[in-house]
Design a protein around this motif. Structure first.
Motif, short mmCIF file in Angstrom:
data_model
loop_
_atom_site.label_atom_id
_atom_site.label_comp_id
_atom_site.label_asym_id
_atom_site.label_seq_id
_atom_site.Cartn_x
_atom_site.Cartn_y
_atom_site.Cartn_z
N GLU A 88 -6.59 12.75 -2.49
CA GLU A 88 -6.71 11.38 -1.56
C GLU A 88 -5.34 10.82 -1.71
O GLU A 88 -4.63 10.28 -0.51
CB GLU A 88 -7.80 10.48 -2.13
N VAL A 89 -4.85 10.65 -2.79
CA VAL A 89 -3.42 10.16 -2.96
C VAL A 89 -2.50 10.59 -2.11
O VAL A 89 -1.61 9.83 -1.42
CB VAL A 89 -2.71 10.32 -4.34
N ARG A 112 -15.30 5.52 2.34
CA ARG A 112 -15.11 6.63 1.38
C ARG A 112 -15.72 6.26 0.05
O ARG A 112 -16.60 7.19 -0.67
CB ARG A 112 -13.61 7.38 1.40
N ARG A 172 2.29 1.66 -3.62
CA ARG A 172 1.09 1.68 -4.62
C ARG A 172 0.71 3.54 -4.53
O ARG A 172 0.37 3.84 -3.29
CB ARG A 172 -0.08 1.23 -4.57
N GLY A 173 0.95 4.12 -5.55
CA GLY A 173 0.29 5.47 -5.53
C GLY A 173 1.42 6.28 -5.36
O GLY A 173 1.58 7.63 -5.79
N ILE A 210 -8.00 13.52 -6.30
CA ILE A 210 -6.74 13.50 -6.47
C ILE A 210 -5.99 13.99 -5.35
O ILE A 210 -4.57 13.06 -4.83
CB ILE A 210 -6.29 14.81 -7.32
N GLU A 221 0.85 -1.06 0.22
CA GLU A 221 0.07 -0.13 0.11
C GLU A 221 0.86 1.27 0.07
O GLU A 221 0.52 2.16 -0.64
CB GLU A 221 -0.97 0.06 1.32
N ALA A 228 -5.26 1.21 -6.21
CA ALA A 228 -4.01 1.41 -6.97
C ALA A 228 -3.47 2.88 -6.40
O ALA A 228 -2.27 3.07 -6.67
CB ALA A 228 -4.39 1.66 -8.28
N LYS A 229 -4.31 3.55 -5.75
CA LYS A 229 -3.62 4.76 -5.06
C LYS A 229 -2.89 4.50 -3.68
O LYS A 229 -2.62 5.48 -3.26
CB LYS A 229 -4.88 5.67 -4.93
N GLY A 230 -3.15 3.32 -3.30
CA GLY A 230 -2.50 3.06 -2.03
C GLY A 230 -3.43 3.31 -0.92
O GLY A 230 -2.88 3.16 0.28
N GLU A 284 -3.11 12.24 0.59
CA GLU A 284 -3.43 12.37 1.96
C GLU A 284 -3.02 10.87 2.59
O GLU A 284 -2.48 10.98 3.68
CB GLU A 284 -4.93 12.62 1.90
N VAL A 285 -3.33 9.89 1.79
CA VAL A 285 -2.81 8.60 2.33
C VAL A 285 -1.43 8.22 2.51
O VAL A 285 -1.09 7.18 3.02
CB VAL A 285 -3.66 7.53 1.31
N HIS A 286 -0.74 9.19 1.54
CA HIS A 286 0.83 8.95 1.56
C HIS A 286 1.42 9.85 2.45
O HIS A 286 2.47 10.35 2.32
CB HIS A 286 1.27 8.70 0.11
#
Lengths: 543, 338
Positions: free
Chosen positions: A119-120, B252, A92-93, A117, A89, B241-243, A122-124
């Motif tokens: 969100e990528v 969400r 990815r991204g 957009i 995880e 794919a975004k993790g 944010e989660v990283h």
């Protein structure tokens, strides 16, 4: 260049077994290839070749029932297959990203572009909302979307397919990944949009030095962007090498077959067709769609077919070419009276069919038939092929016995076993079903065949066969064909004349030589410039 | 102000006005249709309020019955009775109860709050619990939790409401003595303020759970199916794919999309909930319009019956209207499509 480099991505003897009971044991078997930073590697193959499967395996996005049974996927030296899900995880991204085929369904319909957009990031770990926001704006600008400040607050359904794909690309680029996997990213797009997206991917790849793995079925696209090529057939890598070599000096018979099937403009003799009797004379045809509107608001009006005129002779093929929304399919439906017409005349064998009632038109229907786009949806799954082929003739007064004899002849004519008569459509492949679709259309001995994107759902080698079949049938039966397509290469290959449609109008028409070599209208020029692989001649490669 | 201007320019306000106008006209037509249909159906049914009243008064002679019929307008032709009734409805007059000697409107307004309280609680209870269980079942698909949730849902889906009601009274009121078995408030306690609220809440538990369990089962199954369907969609793969971690994907991306059909279904079932309340109110002696309807039915009290039908129909139509409006906020695509 010659010094050995550590590849960005190394796929080593990867095998992914399929669940038992399918047509083969492995989805991909023992495949190996390298992808270096700063290059575009095209994985090319037909449906079922396992090309998308590999892409998903790299991202760890395979469905639960598929698990690699052997091999390694080394990303910067680390094996992705043995990584924990939580570590994956993280990758990815951030360090590897993916763009998918269907821009219509790949974005969450209920989330604003901006949030998807952001969100990528944010989660990283990008906690600052303001930083994320600024970056979203930059990204949207970078991928060439108009008015990013407003567009970021739009929901995906407001965007066109090309715009959505740009949003997907912006999302993939958000954290500047080292590896970008693009799985047929332009297949669902119009040709001019495709050209722009290919251009964008190439530009970004150069600017960021990314490694791009580009999955496609289209050799034209390969010719446009690939540095190196991997050709896959039924789960096996049959050939790989520099794009220049594979495209122009293919070695493996499968690669040669594929390249030979790529549609390409061919010289042909239009004179014979020009001498046939006039069968269709369309004058000032108009069709308008209205939608919405109510007590307080005005309806939206679209001129789908706007003042269109053309003629068609027996034995002639007219290509109607245009992008989605150009009105080409509506035109086909108007000609066969599958939809109401708002004005103009359709003279079929000299008499106008527009004013005819449904009942009065019915006897004429058998003379004008349609071959549809989707070979899966256009045949009734509950009816045998025999029933599908005999229904029409029986409804038109032919005895069942005669209809059956005819149906079996037709099956042979379109290259199917006559035993297909008693089987159901789902027992056949896409290409075979399209043959059934053509046989169904021919069962009524039509004089005019409207083929609406009839080969666009098919793999390129199957497509070539079906095109050949259509041309062969035309020679034998001397029917007139209106061939509606978005693919100029196909139109150039099989049509005697081409009409280019744009926003409901025919902006240009003429023989392929004229339209291709001296396009007059600006739109035609754009369309032709956008043809993938324009400067590559597949015919020379397999001489 | 600039925001308002933008809205105007996009024709959003006009579109919404159009939508409201169309739906409002439709809603009125539906309620009108329901009134006429019920009126005709009731008068086609055998039995006559005049003879029931006369019978109960102990005077069965024809003259008295005729007098009663004239008094209530029952001797007029049917179309004339309908016309008189419709005129009354338009001015807010739902007629007069033969039986209770009170205007129907007064009777209904007296009982409506109790029913709305009960059905409202049951609705929220079943929706919240159903969605929660559905999400758990979908998230842990194939696990023991999934099996337990789905099996219980099936049991409550298949069990008749009245039986659950009787059994829960037996267990929770008679044996365990945890909850009051009937009525809305403790008789003779005369609580005020928060004490009264607590007392009513205590009385609410059994009827709410009883009425809500069936619908909980429905929402659980629907939510699970809808979640699984959405989980297979492309944008969920994009999120992976975004993790994005799995729990966040569910929250969400999946739930927000999966919940739309559940809402649609819930709004359709709001009407059935009122119907189900007749049984529950009868079993638990709940002083709502469900019981009013039940009694009116036995007594051939036409005006009361018609009034109850009219009000329930109006509630159902109103709930649907609100759902449609809410939908436009929840799903941005709806507005564009309309």
């Amino acid at each position: 260049m010659n010094a050995p480099r550590t590849p960005l991505l190394r796929v080593e003897n990867l095998s992914i077994p399929l669940p038992t009971g399918l047509d083969r044991e492995f989805a991909v078997e023992n495949i190996s290839y390298d992808l270096h930073a700063g290059e575009i590697l095209c994985i090319v193959g037909e449906s079922g070749s396992g090309k998308s499967m590999t892409a998903n395996a790299i991202m760890g996005l395979l469905p639960d029932y598929l698990n690699p049974s052997g091999g390694k996927i080394l990303f910067r030296g680390k094996d992705l297959l043995t990584m924990r899900e939580s570590d994956l995880e993280q990758e990815r991204g951030r360090s590897m990203a993916m763009v998918f085929q269907e821009p219509l369904s790949a974005l969450n319909p209920l989330m604003k572009v901006r949030d998807q957009i952001a969100e990528v990031m944010e989660v990283h770990g990008e906690r600052n909302a303001e930083t994320r926001d600024r970056r979203v704006l930059d990204l949207l600008e970078y991928v060439g979307l108009p008015d990013p400040a407003n567009l970021r607050d739009a929901y995906p359904f407001r965007l066109s397919g090309g715009q959505r794909q740009r949003v997907m690309i912006a999302m993939a680029l958000a954290l500047e990944p080292a590896l970008l996997i693009a799985d047929e990213p332009t297949t669902a797009l119009d040709v001019t949009t495709q050209a722009q997206i290919l251009d964008l991917i190439r530009r970004i790849q150069k600017a960021k030095g990314m490694g791009v793995m580009f999955v496609t079925h289209d050799f034209g696209v390969v010719a446009d962007i690939a540095d190196r090529v991997v050709v896959m057939e039924r789960g096996i890598v049959v050939e790989q090498g520099l794009a220049e070599d594979v495209l122009n000096r293919p070695k493996h018979p499968y690669t040669r077959r594929l390249i030979a099937a790529v549609p390409h403009r061919e010289a042909h003799d239009a004179k014979a067709a020009a001498e046939g009797d006039l069968i269709l004379d369309v004058r000032n045809l108009r069709k308008t769609y209205r939608s919405g509107g109510g007590f307080f608001s005005r309806p939206r009006v679209v001129n789908a077919v706007n003042d269109i005129s053309f003629t068609l002779r027996r034995g002639e093929t007219l290509g109607v070419v245009g992008e989605s929304g150009s009105g080409k399919s509506t035109l086909g439906r108007c000609l066969l009276k599958l939809t109401e017409v708002d004005g103009g005349q359709v003279l079929f064998r000299g008499s106008d069919v527009v004013p005819l009632s449904a009942g009065a038109f019915r006897p004429l229907r058998r003379h004008m038939q349609m071959v549809f786009q989707d070979p899966f949806a256009s045949l009734n799954p509950r009816q045998t092929v025999g029933r599908i082929l005999t229904d029409g003739p029986v409804a038109n007064g032919v005895s069942y016995a005669d209809a059956e004899i005819k149906a079996r002849e037709l099956l042979a004519l379109v290259g199917l076993e006559t035993s297909a008569f008693d089987r159901y459509p789902q027992e056949f492949s896409g290409g075979q079903r399209q043959r059934v679709g053509i046989a169904r259309a021919l069962a009524l001995d039509p004089e005019l065949l409207v083929a609406d994107e009839s080969v666009s759902a098919l793999d390129v080698s199957v497509q070539a066969q079906v095109l050949e079949l259509l041309q062969d049938l035309q020679r034998k039966l001397n029917i007139a064909i209106i061939f509606i397509t978005h693919d100029l290469r196909i139109a150039a290959q099989i049509c005697d004349r081409i009409a280019v449609m744009y926003r409901g109008e025919i902006v240009e028409s003429g023989p392929p030589e004229q339209v291709f070599d001296a396009p007059q209208h600006a739109y035609t020029q754009r369309l032709i410039a956008a043809i993938p692989g324009l400067h590559w001649n597949p015919r020379l490669a397999v001489l | 102000m600039p925001a308002l201007l933008t809205l105007c320019r996009q024709g959003k306000i006009l579109k919404t006005l159009d939508f409201l106008f169309q739906r409002f006209v439709k809603a009125i037509l539906v309620v009108l249709g329901v009134v006429i249909l019920n009126f005709v159906l009731i008068h086609m049914a055998p039995g006559d309020p005049a003879s029931v009243l006369a019978g109960e008064a102990g005077a069965g002679d024809a003259k008295f019955i005729a007098q009663l019929r004239a008094q209530f307008g029952l001797d007029q032709p049917l179309y004339w009775q309908l016309w008189t009734y419709l005129k009354g409805v338009l001015t807010g007059d739902l007629g007069y109860s033969y039986r209770n000697q009170v205007p129907v409107m007064t009777l209904i307004l007296d009982r409506l709050p109790a029913t709305l309280l009960l059905t409202g609680c049951a609705f929220v209870f079943s929706l919240v619990l159903g969605i929660l269980l559905g999400v758990i079942a979908a998230y842990r698909r194939g696990s023991i939790a999934d099996s337990v949730v789905m099996t219980s849902a099936l049991v409550f889906y298949a069990t008749p409401l009245f039986w659950i009601a009787l059994m829960s009274v037996l267990v929770f009121s008679l044996h365990l003595d945890w909850l009051p078995p009937f009525d809305m408030e403790s008789i003779g306690a005369n609580y005020t303020g928060w004490a009264r609220v607590a007392d009513i809440a205590h009385h609410l538990v059994l009827p709410t759970v009883t009425l809500g369990l069936f619908f909980t089962a429905v929402y659980t199954r629907l939510t699970r199916a809808s979640m699984l369907e959405v989980m297979a969609l492309d944008f969920v793969k994009t999120a992976r794919a975004k993790g994005v971690p799995k729990a966040q994907i569910i929250r969400r991306h999946v739930l927000r999309n999966a919940i739309l059909p559940v809402f649609t279904f819930a709004s359709m079932q709001a009407g059935q909930l009122v119907g189900g309340a007749v049984l529950t109110e009868t079993v638990f002696a709940w002083p709502g319009i469900g019981r009013l309807m039940f009694d009116a039915l036995l007594q051939r009290d036409y005006p009361v019956l018609l009034g109850v039908f009219l009000v329930t129909a109006a509630v159902v139509v109103l709930v649907n209207l609100i759902t449609d409006l809410l939908y436009r906020f929840v799903d941005p695509r709806i507005e564009a499509a309309s």
